[in-house]
Design an enzyme around this catalytic site. Structure first.
Site, PDB file in Angstrom:
ATOM      1  N   ASP A   1      13.990   4.676  11.455  1.00 19.06           N
ATOM      2  CA  ASP A   1      12.871   4.031  12.217  1.00 19.06           C
ATOM      3  C   ASP A   1      11.974   5.017  12.810  1.00 19.06           C
ATOM      4  O   ASP A   1      12.444   5.940  13.662  1.00 19.06           O
ATOM      5  CB  ASP A   1      13.575   3.370  13.287  1.00 19.06           C
ATOM      6  CG  ASP A   1      12.638   2.591  13.994  1.00 19.06           C
ATOM      7  OD1 ASP A   1      11.371   2.688  13.943  1.00 19.06           O
ATOM      8  OD2 ASP A   1      12.921   1.911  15.076  1.00 19.06           O
TER       9      ASP A   1
ATOM     10  N   TYR B   1      -2.571  -6.292  16.907  1.00 17.18           N
ATOM     11  CA  TYR B   1      -2.640  -5.567  15.608  1.00 17.18           C
ATOM     12  C   TYR B   1      -4.189  -4.824  15.861  1.00 17.18           C
ATOM     13  O   TYR B   1      -4.194  -3.782  15.556  1.00 17.18           O
ATOM     14  CB  TYR B   1      -2.649  -6.550  14.340  1.00 17.18           C
ATOM     15  CG  TYR B   1      -2.979  -6.001  13.096  1.00 17.18           C
ATOM     16  CD1 TYR B   1      -1.987  -5.037  12.634  1.00 17.18           C
ATOM     17  CD2 TYR B   1      -4.113  -6.104  12.468  1.00 17.18           C
ATOM     18  CE1 TYR B   1      -2.116  -4.599  11.242  1.00 17.18           C
ATOM     19  CE2 TYR B   1      -4.423  -5.713  11.291  1.00 17.18           C
ATOM     20  CZ  TYR B   1      -3.587  -4.853  10.632  1.00 17.18           C
ATOM     21  OH  TYR B   1      -3.688  -4.220   9.520  1.00 17.18           O
TER      22      TYR B   1
ATOM     23  N   LEU C   1       0.775  -1.100   0.029  1.00 13.60           N
ATOM     24  CA  LEU C   1       0.039  -0.046   0.001  1.00 13.60           C
ATOM     25  C   LEU C   1       0.828   1.525   0.036  1.00 13.60           C
ATOM     26  O   LEU C   1       0.555   2.230  -0.622  1.00 13.60           O
ATOM     27  CB  LEU C   1      -1.024  -0.116   1.196  1.00 13.60           C
ATOM     28  CG  LEU C   1      -2.196  -1.085   1.077  1.00 13.60           C
ATOM     29  CD1 LEU C   1      -2.851  -1.163   2.441  1.00 13.60           C
ATOM     30  CD2 LEU C   1      -3.322  -0.336   0.081  1.00 13.60           C
TER      31      LEU C   1
ATOM     32  N   LYS D   1      -4.465  -0.807  15.770  1.00 12.44           N
ATOM     33  CA  LYS D   1      -5.423   0.084  14.635  1.00 12.44           C
ATOM     34  C   LYS D   1      -6.634   0.525  15.332  1.00 12.44           C
ATOM     35  O   LYS D   1      -7.035   1.679  14.782  1.00 12.44           O
ATOM     36  CB  LYS D   1      -5.943  -1.056  13.791  1.00 12.44           C
ATOM     37  CG  LYS D   1      -4.632  -1.498  12.855  1.00 12.44           C
ATOM     38  CD  LYS D   1      -4.045  -0.727  12.252  1.00 12.44           C
ATOM     39  CE  LYS D   1      -2.981  -1.076  10.961  1.00 12.44           C
ATOM     40  NZ  LYS D   1      -2.193  -0.128  10.458  1.00 12.44           N
TER      41      LYS D   1
END
Length: 302
Positions: free
Chosen positions: A73, A171, A19, A175
């Site tokens: 980073d 995750y 993406l 998110k």
């Protein structure tokens, strides 16, 4: 090269593949100057043999665009600061930040190690916060100097963050946190001319093509609904002047579909006007649940 982002300077994190790469190429095709950030790590966040950011820069330049690579980073304050500095030192300004970098360490909760939790939260959530913070500090300084910016931030959430996803507790939490961060940033940064939105994309990337090979496979012919390039037009629009007035929103994007998410909103309610006993509270809750929509859960998400 002119287009909807002509003259804009755009940072895209995690832009070496998937993406992020699609976003970087799409912005460049619309006339933006792009800072391509990628640490060049594997799916689990471990360092890779080389960074793909330079290859994306080469693609953009070969097509007549302008781009520069950044390999820091962004989940460290120094790395995030150097990312913003790269845009300012190379192109003299910063207009749009697209936070996209991330990776997976999927485990069921009873098998999820603390290190796997920390690593995913660090890259996804802290990796959104720190670039946002340093970009916002720059735009605040511009405003105080009498130069109100035309600034945009596009964050990357997921269906896992909106609905939950079995096997992805770390995750999903990260998110979901990005959605909360987006809403707060939109409210706090509006005074500096900054618009902040988030997308929840579904597309074929390194994070999804292995786990969901059947649904993510490219078709032999016809429209490739899972191509990451399908998501990028919305990201480019959100990161351009054309999206004026749009902030604090979350959009799902998949194939040719765009959905405006309406977030948590009040459903069925009941007010007794006095304190209930636990049994009464339970009885009321049961009645309200019978009237409410059944929540969904994602069994694996990107």
């Amino acid at each position: 090269m002119t287009g909807i982002a002509d003259g804009w300077v755009v940072i895209v994190t995690g832009a070496g593949r998937g993406l992020g790469r699609a976003h970087a190429l799409a912005y460049a095709a619309e006339g933006a100057k792009v800072v391509v950030n990628d640490l060049g790590v594997g799916l689990d966040g471990a360092p890779g043999p080389d960074s793909p950011a330079g290859r994306v820069v080469d693609e953009i330049r070969a097509a007549g665009g302008a781009a520069v690579a950044h390999g820091g980073d962004i989940a460290t304050s120094a790395g995030a600061a150097s990312l913003v500095a790269a845009a300012l030192e190379t192109y003299g300004r910063l207009d749009t930040l697209v936070n996209n970098a991330g990776f997976l360490r999927d485990r069921m909760l009873v098998n999820l190690e603390e290190d796997d939790w920390d690593a995913v939260l660090r890259v996804h959530l802290k990796g959104h916060f720190l670039p946002l913070r340093h970009a916002a500090a720059h735009w605040r300084a511009e405003t105080k100097a009498g130069r109100t910016p035309r600034a945009r931030i596009v964050n990357t959430s997921s269906g896992a963050g909106l609905l939950g996803s079995v096997g992805q507790g770390n995750y999903s939490a990260a998110k979901a946190g990005i959605v909360g961060l987006t809403l707060v940033a939109a409210a706090e940064l509006a005074r500096y001319g900054v618009q902040v939105n988030a997308i929840a994309p579904a597309a074929r990337t390194r994070m999804t093509e292995r786990a969901f090979a059947g649904t993510m496979a490219a078709p032999d012919a016809g429209f490739d609904a899972m191509a990451p390039e399908n998501v990028s037009p919305l990201v480019v629009w959100l990161g351009s002047a054309a999206s004026a007035g749009v902030t604090g929103r979350v959009f799902e994007a998949e194939g040719g579909r765009i959905t405006v998410m309406e977030g948590w909103r009040p459903g069925p309610t009941a007010d007794k006007g006095a304190r209930r006993t636990p049994a009464e509270a339970g009885e009321t809750a049961r009645k309200l649940l019978a009237e409410a929509e059944v929540p969904g859960v994602v069994y694996g998400a990107g």
